[in-house]
Enzyme design. Structure first.
Site, PDB file in Angstrom:
ATOM      1  N   TYR A 230      -8.520 -15.985 -24.110  1.00  0.00           N
ATOM      2  CA  TYR A 230      -7.478 -15.207 -24.810  1.00  0.00           C
ATOM      3  C   TYR A 230      -6.592 -16.024 -25.747  1.00  0.00           C
ATOM      4  CZ  TYR A 230      -4.734 -16.920 -20.839  1.00  0.00           C
ATOM      5  OH  TYR A 230      -4.130 -17.723 -19.906  1.00  0.00           O
TER       6      TYR A 230
ATOM      7  N   HIS B 261      -2.793 -20.350 -17.106  1.00  0.00           N
ATOM      8  CA  HIS B 261      -1.730 -19.809 -16.235  1.00  0.00           C
ATOM      9  C   HIS B 261      -1.713 -20.529 -14.889  1.00  0.00           C
ATOM     10  CE1 HIS B 261       0.864 -17.024 -14.108  1.00  0.00           C
ATOM     11  NE2 HIS B 261      -0.080 -16.876 -13.196  1.00  0.00           N
TER      12      HIS B 261
ATOM     13  N   ARG C 290       3.606 -23.318 -22.543  1.00  0.00           N
ATOM     14  CA  ARG C 290       2.701 -23.416 -21.382  1.00  0.00           C
ATOM     15  C   ARG C 290       1.455 -24.132 -21.875  1.00  0.00           C
ATOM     16  NH1 ARG C 290      -0.327 -18.275 -19.461  1.00  0.00           N
ATOM     17  NH2 ARG C 290      -2.123 -19.444 -20.226  1.00  0.00           N
TER      18      ARG C 290
HETATM   19  C1  TPP Z   1       4.866  -7.415  -9.628  1.00  0.00           C
HETATM   20  C2  TPP Z   1       3.765  -8.368  -9.996  1.00  0.00           C
HETATM   21  N1  TPP Z   1       2.900  -8.010 -10.945  1.00  0.00           N
HETATM   22  C3  TPP Z   1       1.913  -8.861 -11.316  1.00  0.00           C
HETATM   23  C4  TPP Z   1       1.783 -10.080 -10.694  1.00  0.00           C
HETATM   24  C5  TPP Z   1       0.670 -11.048 -11.110  1.00  0.00           C
HETATM   25  N2  TPP Z   1       1.286 -12.109 -11.904  1.00  0.00           N
HETATM   26  C6  TPP Z   1       1.594 -13.298 -11.340  1.00  0.00           C
HETATM   27  S1  TPP Z   1       2.288 -14.345 -12.440  1.00  0.00           S
HETATM   28  C7  TPP Z   1       2.174 -13.207 -13.676  1.00  0.00           C
HETATM   29  C8  TPP Z   1       2.617 -13.546 -15.068  1.00  0.00           C
HETATM   30  C9  TPP Z   1       4.069 -13.751 -15.186  1.00  0.00           C
HETATM   31  O1  TPP Z   1       4.349 -14.208 -16.509  1.00  0.00           O
HETATM   32  P1  TPP Z   1       5.752 -14.761 -16.868  1.00  0.00           P
HETATM   33  O2  TPP Z   1       6.803 -13.992 -16.175  1.00  0.00           O
HETATM   34  O3  TPP Z   1       5.841 -14.822 -18.350  1.00  0.00           O
HETATM   35  O4  TPP Z   1       5.771 -16.220 -16.225  1.00  0.00           O
HETATM   36  P2  TPP Z   1       4.856 -17.482 -16.580  1.00  0.00           P
HETATM   37  O5  TPP Z   1       3.752 -17.482 -15.566  1.00  0.00           O
HETATM   38  O6  TPP Z   1       4.363 -17.307 -17.971  1.00  0.00           O
HETATM   39  O7  TPP Z   1       5.726 -18.666 -16.439  1.00  0.00           O
HETATM   40  C10 TPP Z   1       1.602 -12.033 -13.231  1.00  0.00           C
HETATM   41  C11 TPP Z   1       1.338 -10.851 -14.085  1.00  0.00           C
HETATM   42  C12 TPP Z   1       2.698 -10.411  -9.680  1.00  0.00           C
HETATM   43  N3  TPP Z   1       2.635 -11.581  -9.050  1.00  0.00           N
HETATM   44  N4  TPP Z   1       3.704  -9.551  -9.358  1.00  0.00           N
END
Ligand code: TPP
Ligand code: MG
Length: 335
Positions: A261, A252, A248
């Site tokens: 971080y 985010h 990435r």
């Molecule tokens: C159930 C839930 N918890 C928290 C969130 C907030 N949230 C959105 S994206 C994310 C991170 C997801 O990380 P990952 O699965 O590793 O995907 P990446 O964004 O790194 O591709 C979070 C915590 C959410 N959308 N849904």
């Protein structure tokens, strides 16, 4: 991660060039969208930068418009490889009329394209996985030979929905591929705080299905892993977890500041392994991509992106009267 031999040679030069073109198009579109955000012209962007090789490699292993895709928000390059257009994307980020995902109701990058069998997903992470298993069950019950590919970040595989969906697909040997894009971060949370195993693919043993981890910076490597998983699914062999290790290379989302971080040294090290540059250099070494062809690819991408930006900028916003359609039935009874 499994040792990977060089798979570039297994694919035709035109296929390798198509993969590279899609990666470049996605990157230029993505970068342009960050600029629009920083100019205050759009409200939100979530980026595919660093994930392109994995997404393009996966998409090109599917039968476009016949297989089903239940993606997640980071899949811009996958969408382009499936036939979504830069103009459609720009209508989405600008919330303009005719935006195909949701008629400009959803957040950007919440893909849903009927003609391509791409199914709408929620912002609530991992909810796409049970949908994918459900679609795969329907395919099996109907006796169709389609498969479903669903994608997810590694952090979201900690959610209950993901385990339930994978478990159920494994029990019923459903035709679904669970692709994971592991970039080591769930927003600010490092992988070590998301799971006690080293790889998401290690979870497969406890759920009773095969799981592999592959280099997600190499489109042909991902293409082969997904092709194998798709053919297992299509021939009744059941689901597979395919974990792709990606970078990435941005925060985010446009709402995040990753300086709080992760160090700039860590980020620079990731950027030194940019999947786009790795693919370009390999194709040049193979003699598949010339300097002139590279210039043309870059110019064409820039042109298509600018056309998309102009098109969406000129497009109108939806009418206020459209706001409730098709959320509520037309002939609802008002009290
Ligand atoms: C159930 C839930 N918890 C928290 C969130 C907030 N949230 C959105 S994206 C994310 C991170 C997801 O990380 P990952 O699965 O590793 O995907 P990446 O964004 O790194 O591709 C979070 C915590 C959410 N959308 N849904
Ligand atoms: Mg992640």
């Amino acid at each position: 991660m499994e040792a990977q031999e060089d798979l570039q040679v297994d694919l035709k030069p035109e296929t390798l060039l198509e993969m590279y073109w899609l990666m470049v198009l996605s990157r230029r579109l993505d970068e342009r969208t960050w600029v629009l955000h920083r100019q205050g012209k759009i409200a939100f962007h979530i980026s595919s930068i660093g994930h392109e090789a994995a997404q393009v490699g996966a998409a090109m292993a599917l039968r476009r418009g016949q297989d089903w895709v239940v993606p997640y928000y980071r899949d811009l390059a996958m969408m382009l490889a499936l036939g979504f257009t830069p103009k459609e994307f720009m209508l989405g980020v600008m919330g303009k009329k005719g935006e195909p995902n949701s008629g400009a109701r959803q957040m950007p990058s919440h893909w849903s394209i009927r003609r391509l069998n791409i199914v709408s997903h929620s912002s609530v992470v991992a909810t796409q996985a049970p949908h994918a298993s459900g679609i795969a069950l329907a395919i099996k019950m109907r006796g169709d030979d389609a498969v479903v590919l669903t994608s997810i970040g590694e952090g979201s595989t900690a959610q209950g929905e993901w385990y339930e969906a994978v478990n159920w697909a494994a029990i019923h040997r459903l035709p679904v591929v669970f692709m994971v894009e592991n970039n080591l971060y769930a927003i600010s949370v490092r992988q070590e705080r998301q799971m006690a195993v080293e790889q998401v693919a290690d979870k497969a043993a406890g759920l009773g299905l095969p799981g592999v981890t592959v280099d997600g910076l190499d489109a042909p490597v991902v293409h082969r892993a997904i092709t194998e998983a798709v053919s297992r699914a299509r021939s009744g062999g059941g689901p597979t977890i395919v974990e792709t290790m990606v970078h990435r290379m941005t925060p985010h989302s446009s709402d995040d500041d990753d300086r709080s971080y992760r160090t700039r040294e860590e980020l620079e090290a990731l950027k030194a392994q940019d999947p786009l540059h790795l693919q370009r250099d390999k194709l040049m070494d193979m003699g598949v991509l010339s300097q002139d062809a590279e210039r043309e690819v870059q110019e064409r991408a820039k042109r298509e992106v600018e056309e998309a930006v102009d098109f969406a900028t000129r497009a109108p916003y939806p009418e206020v009267s459209e706001a409730s359609y098709p959320v509520y039935a037309e002939d609802r009874i008002d009290d």
